[in-house]
Design an enzyme around this catalytic site. Structure first.
Site, PDB file in Angstrom:
ATOM      1  N   PRO A 142     -14.447   7.721 -33.907  1.00  0.00           N
ATOM      2  CA  PRO A 142     -15.678   8.487 -34.159  1.00  0.00           C
ATOM      3  C   PRO A 142     -15.385   9.916 -34.597  1.00  0.00           C
ATOM      4  O   PRO A 142     -16.108  10.465 -35.429  1.00  0.00           O
ATOM      5  CB  PRO A 142     -16.392   8.449 -32.803  1.00  0.00           C
ATOM      6  CG  PRO A 142     -15.934   7.172 -32.190  1.00  0.00           C
ATOM      7  CD  PRO A 142     -14.490   7.028 -32.606  1.00  0.00           C
ATOM      8  N   TYR A 143     -14.329  10.521 -34.060  1.00  0.00           N
ATOM      9  CA  TYR A 143     -13.976  11.877 -34.478  1.00  0.00           C
ATOM     10  C   TYR A 143     -13.700  11.918 -35.974  1.00  0.00           C
ATOM     11  O   TYR A 143     -14.255  12.748 -36.705  1.00  0.00           O
ATOM     12  CB  TYR A 143     -12.755  12.364 -33.699  1.00  0.00           C
ATOM     13  CG  TYR A 143     -12.201  13.675 -34.213  1.00  0.00           C
ATOM     14  CD1 TYR A 143     -12.938  14.851 -34.109  1.00  0.00           C
ATOM     15  CD2 TYR A 143     -10.947  13.731 -34.814  1.00  0.00           C
ATOM     16  CE1 TYR A 143     -12.443  16.047 -34.592  1.00  0.00           C
ATOM     17  CE2 TYR A 143     -10.441  14.923 -35.297  1.00  0.00           C
ATOM     18  CZ  TYR A 143     -11.194  16.075 -35.181  1.00  0.00           C
ATOM     19  OH  TYR A 143     -10.699  17.260 -35.673  1.00  0.00           O
TER      20      TYR A 143
END
Length: 316
Positions: A142-143
């Protein structure tokens, strides 16, 4: 006329603020202090610190107006792949919704220059060969996905509103330009190893053969300063890899730590996480050609400066 630095009381942010202020620029910092430390800015009394979130549109617009802000360096974000994987909603809220809100405020107040701290995490687990900015982006976490979304957003704003924006894809940032600005985040490799040395335990590291470009934080701060100067000179912006262009494995880093500290860095190795690619080493030629950015420090400099800062920051 000044530049707003979001996340400017953080580890990287404080280095960027010191670089901008040291070059004679006027700077104002916005930081919610969730991970930042106001003490990092103590030696810069002329730099105002506003405590608050980039998602507070009213606050941001007031800061932009009252400080005659002409550009923004956006560093405020949730940064750890493991952390963002555990709480993706929080990551997207902070990293994407926060960037949307900040850009809305910039557009409302006529701020047309923007420097965005992206990440080489956007590449995911890349194919072999030189990792240029044109390589496919397949982020694993997700980062990485939130950083790629930020880049896409800036490109759309550039096309629609004429925003001049630079995205800097950063690798693993470490070291310290000043011992008072050192990194104490236990999620990062060097602080984790140093803490293990202090405790007399084996450092636990994931994937000893994982290869990264470990770049000195001072070189990264200089890259942000170069991006600011390029935008002030009328450059349209673009996307750039930042780093040394050289890869080192985790075991390579541990060997240098042993040389610098004299400690036993024999690790306890665990499997690397699924969101951690085996090797990411960016090609930094474009940043050198177009921004004049070149790393001045090697891995030994990184580790030595980080260790000096670590010793200073630990309680007696």
């Amino acid at each position: 006329m000044s530049w707003l630095v979001t996340g400017g009381a953080g580890y990287l942010g404080a280095h960027v603020v010191h670089a901008l202020a040291g070059s004679g620029g006027q700077v104002v910092v916005l930081d919610d202090l969730s991970t930042g430390d106001a003490g990092r800015l103590d030696r810069l009394p002329a730099v105002p610190l506003v405590v608050g979130s980039v998602r507070d549109r009213g606050l941001v617009r007031r800061v932009l107006r009252e400080h005659a802000v002409r550009g923004v360096v956006h560093l405020a974000a949730r940064e750890q792949a493991e952390e963002t994987g555990a709480d993706p909603l929080a990551a997207w809220t902070a990293n994407v919704e926060g960037t949307v809100a900040l850009l809305e405020s910039c557009r409302a107040k006529g701020v047309g220059r923007f420097v965005f701290a992206s990440s080489t995490a956007v590449y995911g687990d890349p194919d072999a060969g030189p990792l240029t900015e044109d390589a496919p982006c397949r982020p694993l976490s997700p980062y990485g996905r939130t950083k790629l979304a930020g880049e896409w957003l800036l490109r759309d704003c550039a096309a629609a509103y004429g925003l001049a924006a630079v995205s800097l894809r950063l690798p693993d940032v470490a070291g310290a330009a000043d011992p008072r600005l050192g990194d104490t985040n236990a999620a990062h490799l060097l602080p984790r190893v140093f803490a293990a040395l202090d405790a007399g335990t084996a450092p636990v590291v994931a994937g000893g053969t994982v290869v990264r470009d470990h770049v000195h934080v001072a070189d990264v701060a200089d890259a942000h300063l170069a991006a600011v100067r390029a935008l002030e000179a009328g450059a349209p912006g673009g996307t750039y890899n930042v780093g040394t262009g050289r890869g080192s494995s985790v075991l390579d880093v541990l060997r240098v730590v042993a040389e610098v500290t004299g400690g036993d860095t024999t690790p306890e190795l665990v499997d690397r996480r699924p969101e951690e690619p085996a090797s990411v080493v960016p090609d930094v030629g474009r940043a050198g050609r177009e921004l004049g950015v070149r790393a001045r420090h090697d891995l030994h400099d990184v580790v030595t400066s980080a260790w000096t800062a670590w010793r200073r920051l630990q309680p007696l």
